[in-house]
Design a protein around this motif. Structure first.
Motif, PDB file in Angstrom:
ATOM      1  N   GLN A 190     -14.050 -16.848 -13.640  1.00 59.30           N
ATOM      2  CA  GLN A 190     -15.393 -17.420 -13.504  1.00 59.30           C
ATOM      3  C   GLN A 190     -15.349 -18.751 -12.765  1.00 59.30           C
ATOM      4  OE1 GLN A 190     -17.895 -15.555 -14.281  1.00 59.30           O
ATOM      5  NE2 GLN A 190     -19.490 -17.027 -13.846  1.00 59.30           N
ATOM      6  N   LEU A 191     -14.302 -19.544 -12.964  1.00 60.28           N
ATOM      7  CA  LEU A 191     -14.206 -20.829 -12.251  1.00 60.28           C
ATOM      8  C   LEU A 191     -13.991 -20.636 -10.755  1.00 60.28           C
ATOM      9  CD1 LEU A 191     -12.070 -23.060 -14.648  1.00 60.28           C
ATOM     10  CD2 LEU A 191     -14.474 -23.319 -14.059  1.00 60.28           C
ATOM     11  N   PHE A 192     -13.108 -19.696 -10.385  1.00 59.27           N
ATOM     12  CA  PHE A 192     -12.755 -19.549  -8.974  1.00 59.27           C
ATOM     13  C   PHE A 192     -13.605 -18.526  -8.230  1.00 59.27           C
ATOM     14  CE2 PHE A 192      -8.795 -21.291 -10.775  1.00 59.27           C
ATOM     15  CZ  PHE A 192      -8.726 -22.440 -10.014  1.00 59.27           C
ATOM     16  N   LEU A 193     -14.057 -17.478  -8.914  1.00 58.84           N
ATOM     17  CA  LEU A 193     -14.854 -16.441  -8.257  1.00 58.84           C
ATOM     18  C   LEU A 193     -16.210 -16.252  -8.932  1.00 58.84           C
ATOM     19  CD1 LEU A 193     -11.967 -13.841  -7.787  1.00 58.84           C
ATOM     20  CD2 LEU A 193     -12.952 -15.326  -6.040  1.00 58.84           C
ATOM     21  N   GLY A 194     -16.688 -17.282  -9.630  1.00 57.13           N
ATOM     22  CA  GLY A 194     -17.935 -17.195 -10.378  1.00 57.13           C
ATOM     23  C   GLY A 194     -19.163 -17.042  -9.504  1.00 57.13           C
ATOM     24  N   THR A 195     -19.087 -17.468  -8.249  1.00 54.31           N
ATOM     25  CA  THR A 195     -20.247 -17.292  -7.375  1.00 54.31           C
ATOM     26  C   THR A 195     -20.503 -15.815  -7.101  1.00 54.31           C
ATOM     27  OG1 THR A 195     -18.841 -17.595  -5.452  1.00 54.31           O
ATOM     28  CG2 THR A 195     -20.006 -19.535  -6.274  1.00 54.31           C
ATOM     29  N   PHE A 196     -19.486 -14.997  -7.301  1.00 53.91           N
ATOM     30  CA  PHE A 196     -19.651 -13.537  -7.158  1.00 53.91           C
ATOM     31  C   PHE A 196     -19.830 -12.850  -8.508  1.00 53.91           C
ATOM     32  CE2 PHE A 196     -16.785 -14.842  -3.638  1.00 53.91           C
ATOM     33  CZ  PHE A 196     -17.691 -14.696  -2.612  1.00 53.91           C
ATOM     34  N   GLY A 197     -19.782 -13.614  -9.609  1.00 52.45           N
ATOM     35  CA  GLY A 197     -19.969 -13.050 -10.948  1.00 52.45           C
ATOM     36  C   GLY A 197     -18.770 -12.276 -11.465  1.00 52.45           C
ATOM     37  N   ILE A 198     -17.586 -12.522 -10.911  1.00 51.70           N
ATOM     38  CA  ILE A 198     -16.412 -11.721 -11.258  1.00 51.70           C
ATOM     39  C   ILE A 198     -16.028 -11.872 -12.732  1.00 51.70           C
ATOM     40  CG2 ILE A 198     -13.977 -11.328 -10.726  1.00 51.70           C
ATOM     41  CD1 ILE A 198     -15.900 -10.424  -8.550  1.00 51.70           C
ATOM     42  N   GLY A 199     -16.153 -13.070 -13.296  1.00 45.93           N
ATOM     43  CA  GLY A 199     -15.832 -13.281 -14.713  1.00 45.93           C
ATOM     44  C   GLY A 199     -16.719 -12.459 -15.619  1.00 45.93           C
ATOM     45  N   ARG A 200     -17.995 -12.371 -15.262  1.00 47.54           N
ATOM     46  CA  ARG A 200     -18.935 -11.559 -16.046  1.00 47.54           C
ATOM     47  C   ARG A 200     -18.658 -10.066 -15.883  1.00 47.54           C
ATOM     48  NH1 ARG A 200     -22.430 -13.721 -19.868  1.00 47.54           N
ATOM     49  NH2 ARG A 200     -22.824 -15.878 -19.308  1.00 47.54           N
ATOM     50  N   PHE A 201     -18.308  -9.649 -14.688  1.00 43.35           N
ATOM     51  CA  PHE A 201     -17.939  -8.243 -14.493  1.00 43.35           C
ATOM     52  C   PHE A 201     -16.677  -7.904 -15.288  1.00 43.35           C
ATOM     53  CE2 PHE A 201     -20.346  -8.581 -10.373  1.00 43.35           C
ATOM     54  CZ  PHE A 201     -21.303  -7.628 -10.680  1.00 43.35           C
ATOM     55  N   TYR A 202     -15.745  -8.842 -15.379  1.00 45.14           N
ATOM     56  CA  TYR A 202     -14.487  -8.616 -16.096  1.00 45.14           C
ATOM     57  C   TYR A 202     -14.729  -8.327 -17.574  1.00 45.14           C
ATOM     58  CZ  TYR A 202     -10.097  -9.753 -18.456  1.00 45.14           C
ATOM     59  OH  TYR A 202      -8.997  -9.724 -19.263  1.00 45.14           O
ATOM     60  N   GLY A 247     -17.430  -7.160 -18.856  1.00 41.55           N
ATOM     61  CA  GLY A 247     -18.311  -6.005 -19.003  1.00 41.55           C
ATOM     62  C   GLY A 247     -19.787  -6.315 -18.966  1.00 41.55           C
ATOM     63  N   ASN A 248     -20.170  -7.565 -18.724  1.00 45.12           N
ATOM     64  CA  ASN A 248     -21.584  -7.928 -18.627  1.00 45.12           C
ATOM     65  C   ASN A 248     -22.053  -7.736 -17.182  1.00 45.12           C
ATOM     66  OD1 ASN A 248     -21.564  -8.687 -21.327  1.00 45.12           O
ATOM     67  ND2 ASN A 248     -21.050 -10.806 -20.852  1.00 45.12           N
ATOM     68  N   VAL A 249     -22.354  -6.502 -16.849  1.00 43.45           N
ATOM     69  CA  VAL A 249     -22.678  -6.153 -15.469  1.00 43.45           C
ATOM     70  C   VAL A 249     -23.998  -6.783 -15.025  1.00 43.45           C
ATOM     71  CG1 VAL A 249     -23.105  -4.225 -13.891  1.00 43.45           C
ATOM     72  CG2 VAL A 249     -21.379  -4.005 -15.674  1.00 43.45           C
ATOM     73  N   GLY A 250     -24.987  -6.806 -15.885  1.00 40.02           N
ATOM     74  CA  GLY A 250     -26.291  -7.377 -15.527  1.00 40.02           C
ATOM     75  C   GLY A 250     -26.192  -8.857 -15.196  1.00 40.02           C
ATOM     76  N   MET A 251     -25.455  -9.608 -15.994  1.00 38.89           N
ATOM     77  CA  MET A 251     -25.262 -11.038 -15.724  1.00 38.89           C
ATOM     78  C   MET A 251     -24.410 -11.229 -14.471  1.00 38.89           C
ATOM     79  SD  MET A 251     -26.877 -12.813 -17.941  1.00 38.89           S
ATOM     80  CE  MET A 251     -26.218 -14.280 -18.638  1.00 38.89           C
ATOM     81  N   GLY A 252     -23.451 -10.333 -14.251  1.00 40.93           N
ATOM     82  CA  GLY A 252     -22.628 -10.417 -13.045  1.00 40.93           C
ATOM     83  C   GLY A 252     -23.457 -10.219 -11.785  1.00 40.93           C
ATOM     84  N   ILE A 253     -24.383  -9.273 -11.835  1.00 44.39           N
ATOM     85  CA  ILE A 253     -25.261  -9.037 -10.680  1.00 44.39           C
ATOM     86  C   ILE A 253     -26.182 -10.244 -10.463  1.00 44.39           C
ATOM     87  CG2 ILE A 253     -27.175  -7.613  -9.851  1.00 44.39           C
ATOM     88  CD1 ILE A 253     -25.755  -5.209 -11.130  1.00 44.39           C
ATOM     89  N   ALA A 254     -26.698 -10.825 -11.558  1.00 42.25           N
ATOM     90  CA  ALA A 254     -27.557 -12.010 -11.434  1.00 42.25           C
ATOM     91  C   ALA A 254     -26.784 -13.171 -10.816  1.00 42.25           C
ATOM     92  CB  ALA A 254     -28.102 -12.403 -12.805  1.00 42.25           C
ATOM     93  N   GLN A 255     -25.523 -13.367 -11.211  1.00 46.02           N
ATOM     94  CA  GLN A 255     -24.723 -14.435 -10.605  1.00 46.02           C
ATOM     95  C   GLN A 255     -24.397 -14.120  -9.150  1.00 46.02           C
ATOM     96  OE1 GLN A 255     -21.326 -15.248 -13.103  1.00 46.02           O
ATOM     97  NE2 GLN A 255     -22.517 -16.581 -14.443  1.00 46.02           N
ATOM     98  N   LEU A 256     -24.193 -12.853  -8.847  1.00 47.97           N
ATOM     99  CA  LEU A 256     -23.910 -12.452  -7.467  1.00 47.97           C
ATOM    100  C   LEU A 256     -25.104 -12.742  -6.565  1.00 47.97           C
ATOM    101  CD1 LEU A 256     -21.964 -10.995  -5.497  1.00 47.97           C
ATOM    102  CD2 LEU A 256     -23.035  -8.873  -6.191  1.00 47.97           C
ATOM    103  N   LEU A 257     -26.314 -12.443  -7.041  1.00 51.72           N
ATOM    104  CA  LEU A 257     -27.515 -12.647  -6.236  1.00 51.72           C
ATOM    105  C   LEU A 257     -27.895 -14.122  -6.091  1.00 51.72           C
ATOM    106  CD1 LEU A 257     -29.720  -9.671  -7.505  1.00 51.72           C
ATOM    107  CD2 LEU A 257     -28.410  -9.838  -5.378  1.00 51.72           C
ATOM    108  N   THR A 258     -27.545 -14.944  -7.066  1.00 49.58           N
ATOM    109  CA  THR A 258     -27.902 -16.368  -6.995  1.00 49.58           C
ATOM    110  C   THR A 258     -26.719 -17.241  -6.596  1.00 49.58           C
ATOM    111  OG1 THR A 258     -27.397 -16.723  -9.329  1.00 49.58           O
ATOM    112  CG2 THR A 258     -29.666 -16.086  -8.782  1.00 49.58           C
ATOM    113  N   CYS A 259     -25.621 -16.618  -6.168  1.00 50.97           N
ATOM    114  CA  CYS A 259     -24.390 -17.336  -5.817  1.00 50.97           C
ATOM    115  C   CYS A 259     -23.913 -18.197  -6.992  1.00 50.97           C
ATOM    116  CB  CYS A 259     -24.577 -18.195  -4.567  1.00 50.97           C
ATOM    117  SG  CYS A 259     -24.838 -17.210  -3.098  1.00 50.97           S
ATOM    118  N   GLY A 260     -23.958 -17.595  -8.178  1.00 47.50           N
ATOM    119  CA  GLY A 260     -23.493 -18.302  -9.379  1.00 47.50           C
ATOM    120  C   GLY A 260     -24.396 -19.445  -9.762  1.00 47.50           C
ATOM    121  N   GLY A 261     -25.695 -19.297  -9.500  1.00 45.76           N
ATOM    122  CA  GLY A 261     -26.625 -20.398  -9.786  1.00 45.76           C
ATOM    123  C   GLY A 261     -26.276 -21.616  -8.951  1.00 45.76           C
TER     124      GLY A 261
END
Length: 148
Positions: A92-104, A106-120
């Motif tokens: 999440q620290l290094f690839l959080g703008t793509f939501g990778i920590g959330r995908f890891y 299993g929170n796919v919905g939050m991962g997609i939200a971080q992907l679309l907003t570039c990690g807020g």
């Protein structure tokens, strides 16, 4: 004929019910039979009828494993996840703008939200990564506590 000496009488309720019931028929000191104890004690294991052995049963206190908690339980009784909070935090620290920590985890919905907003804009990803590393109550998608 030889006579056996009289045994001292015991108070009722103490010792064996019949102190002279050993295999040799003689009682040892303190009213215990000498030799091996051949009679089955009352309330002991009874052989089932038909000569068959009882089916295998697990010993009390044996832990056979829980498929829902393959990594055990935390001190509060909650099951541990197969995912690590350290790996989730670093991702999440290094690839959080793509939501990778959330995908890891299993929170796919939050991962997609971080992907679309570039990690807020990076702030959400940074705070989320720190929270994964510091918190002990983060869970995966199945609600299990992340391992430390």
């Amino acid at each position: 004929m030889s006579e056996q000496p009289q045994q001292p009488s015991q108070q009722p309720g103490y010792g064996y019910p019949n102190p002279a019931s050993g295999p040799t028929g003689q009682a040892g000191p303190y009213g215990y039979p000498q030799g091996g104890y051949q009679q089955q004690p009352p309330g002991g294991y009874q052989q089932p009828a038909g000569g068959h052995q009882a089916p295998y049963q697990q010993a009390p206190g044996y832990y056979g494993g829980d498929p829902n908690a393959a990594y055990g339980y935390d001190p509060y009784g909650r099951p541990y996840s197969d995912k690590s909070k350290i790996v989730a935090g670093i991702l999440q620290l290094f690839l959080g703008t793509f939501g990778i920590g959330r995908f890891y985890v299993g929170n796919v919905g939050m991962g997609i939200a971080q992907l679309l907003t570039c990690g807020g804009l990076g702030f959400w990803a940074l705070i989320d990564g720190i929270m994964y590393l510091v918190s002990n109550d983060r869970t995966d998608a199945q609600g299990r506590i992340l391992r430390g």
